[in-house]
Motif scaffolding. Sequence first.
Motif, short mmCIF file in Angstrom:
data_model
loop_
_atom_site.label_atom_id
_atom_site.label_comp_id
_atom_site.label_asym_id
_atom_site.label_seq_id
_atom_site.Cartn_x
_atom_site.Cartn_y
_atom_site.Cartn_z
N THR A 162 34.63 -16.64 3.64
CA THR A 162 35.31 -15.44 4.11
C THR A 162 34.77 -14.23 3.38
O THR A 162 34.44 -14.30 2.19
CB THR A 162 36.84 -15.53 3.93
N ASN A 163 34.70 -13.13 4.10
CA ASN A 163 34.20 -11.87 3.55
C ASN A 163 32.82 -12.02 2.92
O ASN A 163 32.49 -11.34 1.95
CB ASN A 163 35.18 -11.27 2.53
N LEU A 164 32.01 -12.92 3.48
CA LEU A 164 30.66 -13.12 2.96
C LEU A 164 29.84 -11.85 3.14
O LEU A 164 29.88 -11.21 4.19
CB LEU A 164 29.96 -14.28 3.71
N ASP A 165 29.10 -11.51 2.10
CA ASP A 165 28.16 -10.40 2.16
C ASP A 165 26.99 -10.75 1.27
O ASP A 165 27.10 -10.78 0.05
CB ASP A 165 28.83 -9.11 1.70
N THR A 166 25.86 -11.08 1.89
CA THR A 166 24.64 -11.40 1.16
C THR A 166 23.46 -10.87 1.95
O THR A 166 23.61 -10.34 3.05
CB THR A 166 24.51 -12.92 0.91
N SER A 167 22.28 -10.99 1.39
CA SER A 167 21.07 -10.61 2.11
C SER A 167 20.74 -11.67 3.14
O SER A 167 21.06 -12.84 2.96
CB SER A 167 19.89 -10.48 1.14
N ASN A 168 20.08 -11.26 4.18
CA ASN A 168 19.55 -12.21 5.14
C ASN A 168 18.25 -12.74 4.56
O ASN A 168 17.65 -12.13 3.69
CB ASN A 168 19.33 -11.53 6.49
N GLY A 169 17.80 -13.85 5.04
CA GLY A 169 16.55 -14.41 4.54
C GLY A 169 16.10 -15.57 5.39
O GLY A 169 16.84 -16.03 6.27
N PRO A 170 14.91 -16.06 5.12
CA PRO A 170 14.39 -17.18 5.91
C PRO A 170 15.02 -18.50 5.47
O PRO A 170 15.16 -18.76 4.28
CB PRO A 170 12.89 -17.16 5.60
N ASP A 171 15.43 -19.29 6.42
CA ASP A 171 15.86 -20.67 6.19
C ASP A 171 17.01 -20.79 5.19
O ASP A 171 16.98 -21.62 4.28
CB ASP A 171 14.67 -21.52 5.74
N LEU A 172 18.06 -19.99 5.38
CA LEU A 172 19.23 -20.06 4.50
C LEU A 172 20.15 -21.19 4.96
O LEU A 172 20.39 -21.37 6.15
CB LEU A 172 20.00 -18.74 4.51
N ARG A 173 20.67 -21.95 4.01
CA ARG A 173 21.54 -23.10 4.25
C ARG A 173 22.81 -22.96 3.43
O ARG A 173 22.85 -22.25 2.44
CB ARG A 173 20.84 -24.40 3.83
N VAL A 174 23.85 -23.70 3.86
CA VAL A 174 25.09 -23.80 3.09
C VAL A 174 25.13 -25.21 2.55
O VAL A 174 25.08 -26.18 3.31
CB VAL A 174 26.32 -23.50 3.97
N TRP A 175 25.20 -25.34 1.22
CA TRP A 175 25.19 -26.65 0.57
C TRP A 175 26.46 -26.86 -0.23
O TRP A 175 26.93 -25.96 -0.93
CB TRP A 175 24.04 -26.76 -0.41
N LEU A 176 26.99 -28.09 -0.18
CA LEU A 176 27.95 -28.58 -1.17
C LEU A 176 27.11 -29.27 -2.23
O LEU A 176 26.19 -30.03 -1.89
CB LEU A 176 28.89 -29.61 -0.55
N THR A 177 27.38 -29.01 -3.51
CA THR A 177 26.57 -29.60 -4.58
C THR A 177 27.45 -30.10 -5.72
O THR A 177 28.63 -29.76 -5.80
CB THR A 177 25.56 -28.58 -5.16
N ASP A 178 26.82 -30.87 -6.60
CA ASP A 178 27.52 -31.30 -7.80
C ASP A 178 27.05 -30.53 -9.04
O ASP A 178 27.42 -30.84 -10.16
CB ASP A 178 27.37 -32.81 -8.02
N ALA A 179 26.23 -29.50 -8.83
CA ALA A 179 25.67 -28.72 -9.95
C ALA A 179 26.66 -27.68 -10.45
O ALA A 179 27.42 -27.12 -9.66
CB ALA A 179 24.39 -28.03 -9.50
N PRO A 180 26.63 -27.42 -11.74
CA PRO A 180 27.49 -26.36 -12.26
C PRO A 180 26.92 -25.00 -11.85
O PRO A 180 25.71 -24.81 -11.76
CB PRO A 180 27.40 -26.54 -13.78
N VAL A 181 27.80 -24.04 -11.58
CA VAL A 181 27.37 -22.69 -11.23
C VAL A 181 27.11 -21.94 -12.53
O VAL A 181 27.99 -21.85 -13.39
CB VAL A 181 28.44 -21.97 -10.37
N LYS A 182 25.89 -21.43 -12.66
CA LYS A 182 25.50 -20.67 -13.84
C LYS A 182 25.21 -19.24 -13.43
O LYS A 182 24.62 -19.00 -12.38
CB LYS A 182 24.26 -21.27 -14.48
N GLU A 183 25.58 -18.30 -14.27
CA GLU A 183 25.31 -16.89 -14.00
C GLU A 183 23.84 -16.58 -14.24
O GLU A 183 23.17 -17.24 -15.03
CB GLU A 183 26.17 -16.01 -14.93
#
Length: 183
Positions: free
Chosen positions: A101-122
Motif C-alpha cells: 500500500t502507498n508504494l512509491d519507488t522508481s520504475n526499473g527493468p525486471d522488478l519482482r516482489v519477493w518473500l525472503t528469509d533475509a534480514p533487512v539491513k539499512e
Amino acid sequence: MTGTRRRGRLWAGASIAVTVVLAAGLYWLQPWKLWQDETVREALPVAVAPSEPGAAAAVPGAAPAAPVTVARGTLISHEHSTTGEVELIRLPDGSHTLRLTNLDTSNGPDLRVWLTDAPVKEGVAGWRVFDDGRYTSLGKLKGNKGDQNYPVPADVKVADFTSVTIWCDRFDVSFGAATLVGV
C-alpha cells in the motif's frame, strides 16, 4: 583506391558494431523507465468463505470469516528511494496475499516482489542480501506506485519468510525492503 575502400569498410563495420552495442545496452538498462511511472490501485482481494455459515468459527484453527493481517512492515530504501507499507493477509479461505500500500519507488527493468528469509539491513549493506538465502518470487511488480496485491502460492509456508523486497532481477539488487513483523 584500395586503401579508401578498406577504410570505408572498416568505418561501416565499426558503425554497425557501435549501433549493435548501443541497442543492446539500451535494451538491457532500459533507462527510459526511470521517467515512467506505473500506478496501480487494486482493492483488497475477496476470497470465498467456507460454504457452511459458522463452520469456520466452530473449527479450532480454521480461517476467520474476514481478511486478517498476520504480519506487516514498512518499506525502507535500498538502491532506489522506496516507501510504502507491506501486509501479509490471510483471506477467509485460508490463502494468503501480500499487499503493498502507498508504494512509491522508481520504475526499473525486471522488478519482482519477493518473500525472503533475509534480514533487512539499512544502506548499501542491504542491497544484495535477499538472494543469499531462501526466497520466493510472487511475480513481477505491477507498478512502481500505488496499492497492489500478490497472491502467495498455496505451497509456500509463510512463517518461513521474514521480509519482503522489491527486487531488480536484472541487476540482482533490492530497490527497497521491509521486515515482516507478526501482529
